[in-house]
Design a protein around this motif. Structure first.
Motif, PDB file in Angstrom:
ATOM      1  N   ALA B  66     180.826   5.549  49.799  1.00 29.65           N
ATOM      2  CA  ALA B  66     181.841   5.868  49.374  1.00 29.65           C
ATOM      3  C   ALA B  66     180.947   6.662  48.297  1.00 29.65           C
ATOM      4  O   ALA B  66     181.071   7.419  47.305  1.00 29.65           O
ATOM      5  N   HIS B  67     179.880   7.592  48.912  1.00 25.97           N
ATOM      6  CA  HIS B  67     179.675   9.030  48.669  1.00 25.97           C
ATOM      7  C   HIS B  67     180.412  10.199  48.452  1.00 25.97           C
ATOM      8  O   HIS B  67     180.864  10.540  46.969  1.00 25.97           O
ATOM      9  N   PHE B  68     181.258  10.256  49.029  1.00 26.92           N
ATOM     10  CA  PHE B  68     182.269  11.273  48.653  1.00 26.92           C
ATOM     11  C   PHE B  68     181.910  13.096  48.366  1.00 26.92           C
ATOM     12  O   PHE B  68     181.843  13.739  47.588  1.00 26.92           O
ATOM     13  N   ASN B  69     180.549  12.753  48.223  1.00 27.94           N
ATOM     14  CA  ASN B  69     179.785  14.201  47.256  1.00 27.94           C
ATOM     15  C   ASN B  69     177.856  14.100  48.127  1.00 27.94           C
ATOM     16  O   ASN B  69     176.879  12.727  48.293  1.00 27.94           O
ATOM     17  N   PRO B  70     177.744  15.661  48.735  1.00 22.65           N
ATOM     18  CA  PRO B  70     177.078  15.737  48.967  1.00 22.65           C
ATOM     19  C   PRO B  70     174.578  15.359  48.377  1.00 22.65           C
ATOM     20  O   PRO B  70     174.047  14.419  48.711  1.00 22.65           O
ATOM     21  N   ALA B  71     175.167  15.210  46.748  1.00 25.90           N
ATOM     22  CA  ALA B  71     174.401  15.118  45.450  1.00 25.90           C
ATOM     23  C   ALA B  71     174.275  13.561  45.776  1.00 25.90           C
ATOM     24  O   ALA B  71     173.081  12.988  45.830  1.00 25.90           O
ATOM     25  N   GLU B 130     176.045  21.684  34.855  1.00 27.78           N
ATOM     26  CA  GLU B 130     177.017  21.436  36.344  1.00 27.78           C
ATOM     27  C   GLU B 130     175.607  20.648  36.374  1.00 27.78           C
ATOM     28  O   GLU B 130     175.446  19.099  36.929  1.00 27.78           O
ATOM     29  N   VAL B 131     174.341  21.128  35.460  1.00 24.00           N
ATOM     30  CA  VAL B 131     172.700  19.560  35.854  1.00 24.00           C
ATOM     31  C   VAL B 131     173.644  18.630  34.740  1.00 24.00           C
ATOM     32  O   VAL B 131     172.436  17.815  35.326  1.00 24.00           O
ATOM     33  N   VAL B 132     173.799  18.873  33.774  1.00 26.41           N
ATOM     34  CA  VAL B 132     173.942  18.077  33.214  1.00 26.41           C
ATOM     35  C   VAL B 132     174.849  17.135  33.970  1.00 26.41           C
ATOM     36  O   VAL B 132     175.064  15.579  33.252  1.00 26.41           O
ATOM     37  N   ALA B 133     176.236  17.608  34.227  1.00 27.59           N
ATOM     38  CA  ALA B 133     176.993  16.630  34.695  1.00 27.59           C
ATOM     39  C   ALA B 133     176.565  16.148  35.971  1.00 27.59           C
ATOM     40  O   ALA B 133     177.263  14.717  36.237  1.00 27.59           O
ATOM     41  N   THR B 134     175.952  16.770  36.641  1.00 30.49           N
ATOM     42  CA  THR B 134     175.669  15.601  37.792  1.00 30.49           C
ATOM     43  C   THR B 134     174.337  14.190  37.557  1.00 30.49           C
ATOM     44  O   THR B 134     174.394  13.631  37.860  1.00 30.49           O
ATOM     45  N   ASN B 174     179.806  18.059  41.958  1.00 28.94           N
ATOM     46  CA  ASN B 174     180.168  17.710  43.880  1.00 28.94           C
ATOM     47  C   ASN B 174     180.099  19.101  44.775  1.00 28.94           C
ATOM     48  O   ASN B 174     181.007  19.203  44.520  1.00 28.94           O
ATOM     49  N   PRO B 175     178.843  19.312  45.251  1.00 25.89           N
ATOM     50  CA  PRO B 175     178.263  20.389  46.120  1.00 25.89           C
ATOM     51  C   PRO B 175     180.011  20.496  46.750  1.00 25.89           C
ATOM     52  O   PRO B 175     180.512  21.775  47.775  1.00 25.89           O
ATOM     53  N   ALA B 176     180.189  18.695  47.544  1.00 27.44           N
ATOM     54  CA  ALA B 176     181.821  19.494  48.686  1.00 27.44           C
ATOM     55  C   ALA B 176     183.093  19.391  47.545  1.00 27.44           C
ATOM     56  O   ALA B 176     184.116  20.340  48.603  1.00 27.44           O
ATOM     57  N   VAL B 177     182.552  19.434  46.554  1.00 30.07           N
ATOM     58  CA  VAL B 177     184.171  19.324  45.841  1.00 30.07           C
ATOM     59  C   VAL B 177     183.976  20.481  45.877  1.00 30.07           C
ATOM     60  O   VAL B 177     185.359  21.855  45.272  1.00 30.07           O
ATOM     61  N   ALA B 178     182.960  21.401  45.222  1.00 28.91           N
ATOM     62  CA  ALA B 178     183.035  23.252  44.722  1.00 28.91           C
ATOM     63  C   ALA B 178     182.993  23.844  46.576  1.00 28.91           C
ATOM     64  O   ALA B 178     183.988  24.974  45.914  1.00 28.91           O
ATOM     65  N   ILE B 179     182.275  23.465  47.071  1.00 25.28           N
ATOM     66  CA  ILE B 179     183.070  24.122  48.666  1.00 25.28           C
ATOM     67  C   ILE B 179     184.501  24.297  48.528  1.00 25.28           C
ATOM     68  O   ILE B 179     185.558  25.139  49.080  1.00 25.28           O
ATOM     69  N   ALA B 180     185.021  23.212  48.587  1.00 24.42           N
ATOM     70  CA  ALA B 180     186.690  22.257  48.827  1.00 24.42           C
ATOM     71  C   ALA B 180     187.867  23.672  48.057  1.00 24.42           C
ATOM     72  O   ALA B 180     188.475  24.128  48.080  1.00 24.42           O
ATOM     73  N   ARG B 181     186.729  23.587  47.115  1.00 24.74           N
ATOM     74  CA  ARG B 181     187.627  23.930  46.064  1.00 24.74           C
ATOM     75  C   ARG B 181     187.250  25.772  45.812  1.00 24.74           C
ATOM     76  O   ARG B 181     188.296  26.420  44.793  1.00 24.74           O
ATOM     77  N   ALA B 201     172.650  24.052  40.967  1.00 26.44           N
ATOM     78  CA  ALA B 201     172.288  23.082  39.893  1.00 26.44           C
ATOM     79  C   ALA B 201     172.572  21.488  39.576  1.00 26.44           C
ATOM     80  O   ALA B 201     171.744  20.452  39.206  1.00 26.44           O
ATOM     81  N   GLU B 202     173.450  21.587  40.460  1.00 23.26           N
ATOM     82  CA  GLU B 202     173.834  20.015  40.740  1.00 23.26           C
ATOM     83  C   GLU B 202     172.796  18.954  41.553  1.00 23.26           C
ATOM     84  O   GLU B 202     172.630  17.955  41.526  1.00 23.26           O
ATOM     85  N   PHE B 203     172.595  19.757  42.118  1.00 26.99           N
ATOM     86  CA  PHE B 203     171.104  19.637  43.551  1.00 26.99           C
ATOM     87  C   PHE B 203     169.851  19.146  42.027  1.00 26.99           C
ATOM     88  O   PHE B 203     169.357  18.097  42.313  1.00 26.99           O
ATOM     89  N   ILE B 204     169.945  19.829  41.274  1.00 27.66           N
ATOM     90  CA  ILE B 204     168.960  19.630  40.536  1.00 27.66           C
ATOM     91  C   ILE B 204     169.045  18.946  39.381  1.00 27.66           C
ATOM     92  O   ILE B 204     168.577  17.587  39.470  1.00 27.66           O
ATOM     93  N   GLY B 205     170.408  18.264  38.821  1.00 24.48           N
ATOM     94  CA  GLY B 205     170.654  17.810  37.718  1.00 24.48           C
ATOM     95  C   GLY B 205     170.428  16.272  38.331  1.00 24.48           C
ATOM     96  O   GLY B 205     170.366  14.589  38.163  1.00 24.48           O
ATOM     97  N   ALA B 206     171.045  16.137  40.234  1.00 23.15           N
ATOM     98  CA  ALA B 206     170.500  14.637  40.935  1.00 23.15           C
ATOM     99  C   ALA B 206     169.414  13.988  40.546  1.00 23.15           C
ATOM    100  O   ALA B 206     169.139  12.981  40.571  1.00 23.15           O
ATOM    101  N   ALA B 207     168.214  15.502  41.425  1.00 19.10           N
ATOM    102  CA  ALA B 207     167.074  15.097  41.171  1.00 19.10           C
ATOM    103  C   ALA B 207     166.133  14.873  39.720  1.00 19.10           C
ATOM    104  O   ALA B 207     165.749  13.542  40.249  1.00 19.10           O
ATOM    105  N   ILE B 208     166.607  15.368  39.033  1.00 20.27           N
ATOM    106  CA  ILE B 208     165.971  14.386  37.317  1.00 20.27           C
ATOM    107  C   ILE B 208     166.882  13.752  37.105  1.00 20.27           C
ATOM    108  O   ILE B 208     165.973  12.281  36.704  1.00 20.27           O
ATOM    109  N   ALA B 209     168.096  13.223  37.981  1.00 25.04           N
ATOM    110  CA  ALA B 209     168.476  11.688  36.790  1.00 25.04           C
ATOM    111  C   ALA B 209     167.458  10.229  38.080  1.00 25.04           C
ATOM    112  O   ALA B 209     167.367  10.033  37.709  1.00 25.04           O
TER     113      ALA B 209
END
Lengths: 233, 233, 233, 233
Positions: B66-71, B130-134, B174-181, B201-209
């Motif tokens: 259940a990723h639903f999210n490329p990040a 988006e960095v913070v959110a992801t 979420n990059p996939a949701v962003a694209i869909a939006r 920004a989303e991939f950066i936030g994910a990597a920091i986490a």
């Protein structure tokens, strides 16, 4: 001894308090900006705060205990579950983390990073509200840990959801969060000069909860064995 | 090896992302249509999104994770829990599913099926958001899996409920949701030209986490045994 | 025999009812003050009430059973789980605690401490609503205890969340809370003269739930063994 | 064979559907009366409906399975978990219970007891919405039962919370509830003449979910053993 080293525990306390304050302040800014109805804004401030508490306590509780709150750390120090030095380091981390949370919210919403609140929150009614709010928070935590430890994240999140509305002060119930909220002149702010009244009230509420619940949570057998121990002397 | 075949896992990722985006976009249309108070609309967008996340992760998690999210897929690939080919197939399924979700929402609300958003979402403040959110999303997932895996559906649902309000960008995360939006010119839309900033920004936030939580989640004994292993060499 | 002494159980009943009423009355005052939209105010009254019920029943249930409600105590007395004296002491504690809750809310919001409500709540429709509301509450409790005792705090919190909206009376469903609400001339109040109608309706609803669910919750084997026992005589 | 006799199961289905419809219709009346903002009214309709579903499925699920919905009963009949006669009796109980729920809501709100809705709900977009809504509901139930049966009450409550907003039809997703809603000319109503379109769409959505999830929920080993069984022949 905790499974996690002290630096990790302090980072957990700082990060958790930062995310908590970021949510309180950030959602306050968002809600205030989007609505003219203050009750709608308070809903938009309440629901995120309750939700993030469940998340933060679940994810960081196993590391540091997820206090995020000097009044909670104070009670666990009184219960001898933390030494004075660790308790002090926890509280310093919470305060620093909390302030970072306010500043980060300002960055995200393109507001001046450093601010001082001008929102007046003082007077006996507000202080009584903070005593009640913090009493209830610690009561939930102490009874929750005693009876159903895995439910504590939910108890705290739901308690604060309620307390935002049933206390006239919107239930700060947390000295570190209160200090951090003095650093934002937005929906969630509090004038720096009003901090002492809030903080004293919060520690009083926490202490009352500890006294009452130390008595209330004692079972018959615990009472009996203590009486027995006493009569032997 | 997963209990489920790859085609089933990819269908689960596509279906889950479609239902997630359908909820985000559909509830945005409904809420926007029914209210003049944007905070009320955002509540009507937040509550359904948080709720459906709990449902989707519970029902499809055992099949695909259940990723639903490329990040999220990216982080699990970095953690070596997915190979590159599977990760790529996951991400493609998420993007296709997400776009189907937007289109289905349009059909249900009698809007033109194919749209491109004109909503501007750009600038440093939005990217920080988006960095913070992801970061927060991945932090919840990584710590949740570590300490209380069965709570992850709730952690994600509640985290996003909060993040819709505490981030200035309403937390795409979420990059996939962003694209869909980008395919909907309604309440939840984002201009296609603003996608790269959000996605990076989303991939950066994910990597920091991932970096922070790899350190933070290590117990004393894990740290000790690693040191021992190192000193033996 | 309970694990906790009677004084502790009575304090738990009084404290729980006080916190419940404090939430109902306090959030009503807050919500009413902040919004002109009565539905928004009712949301600001509903969400805190549902939330605090989950908290209070989880934290005090193991001590006293967390009735906080004479209609609940009445049903457990009918089921012979409480003697008459204890049931009476429970109900007295609930009423006293409830009134303290109203007064505390007034102190926190700087209102006159002693008040009498002037809100008219009477008539057949309201009484039917209270019968239905209390029937549903007891149904949730009786079935919940039977099938999933650890879920009862959630069942009650969620039931009341729904019942605030589906009953024309906003679902008092609790004689002690009704009495306490006669002591406040705010959003949540009820005229003292309207109390008897509400209280009678509430006990009737509770009794109907006991009769129906005593039958409904009986399994085939329980029915069979009872028939066997009867036929032996 | 169920632990409970058929009469008890039918009463559970009727009572549960009555309480569900009573909540949908009653909270719709209350919310509509109290607010001019339709999104606020829909929140006041959504939150109670989601909440009561969690309660009803938890409390009555062990007796009858807590279908409260002919589309659900239809799917369990297709899965051979119910015989035709029992399925028919279930559906009749649901329809009767649902209608009682509408009438009871009218009594509580002092409205004419017998009404026929005049709210137009028709057209392809609405029907697509009902297919999607019922597909998602059955998907949640089928996957929930398979992976985490104790979570089903929450999955259904949260799913419907989301679906009220992401479908243009506000997600009836239930033929018995649809019929009952034709008996009320209030917020939640639907013109009797529009029922066939909704009901057909709902059964189609349910059937699609059954087909897709029968395939999707099959593990590698189940697929392998079936292939083996086939190749032996």
């Amino acid at each position: 001894m905790s499974d996690f080293t002290l630096p990790r525990r302090l980072v957990a306390e700082a990060l958790g308090t930062a995310m908590l304050v970021g949510t309180v302040v950030g959602s306050g800014i968002m809600a205030d900006k989007l609505s003219d109805d203050v009750a709608v804004s308070l809903l938009g401030n309440t629901i995120p705060t309750g939700a993030i508490l469940v998340v933060l306590i679940t994810m960081l509780g196993p590391i540091s205990g997820a206090h995020f709150n000097p009044a909670v750390t104070f009670v666990f120090w009184l219960k001898r579950e933390l030494g004075l030095a660790v308790a002090g380091a926890y509280i310093a981390s919470q305060i620093l983390g909390g302030i970072c949370g306010s500043l980060t919210a300002h960055v995200m919403f393109e507001l001046p990073v450093w601010q001082a609140s001008t929102t007046v929150r003082t007077g006996e009614a507000q202080w009584v509200a903070e005593v009640v709010a913090t009493f209830g928070l610690l009561a939930s935590i102490l009874a929750g840990i005693r009876f159903k430890a895995e439910a504590v994240p939910w108890l705290v999140g739901l308690y604060i959801t309620a307390a935002y509305w049933f206390t006239a002060s919107t239930s700060f119930a947390n000295p570190a969060v209160a200090i951090a909220r003095a650093f934002t002149d937005t929906f969630a702010g509090i004038r720096p000069v009003d901090l002492p009244g809030f903080i004293v009230a919060e520690f009083i509420g926490a202490a009352i909860a500890l006294v009452l619940f130390t008595w209330l949570l004692k079972t018959r057998s615990e009472t009996a064995s203590r009486s027995a121990a006493t009569s032997v002397r």
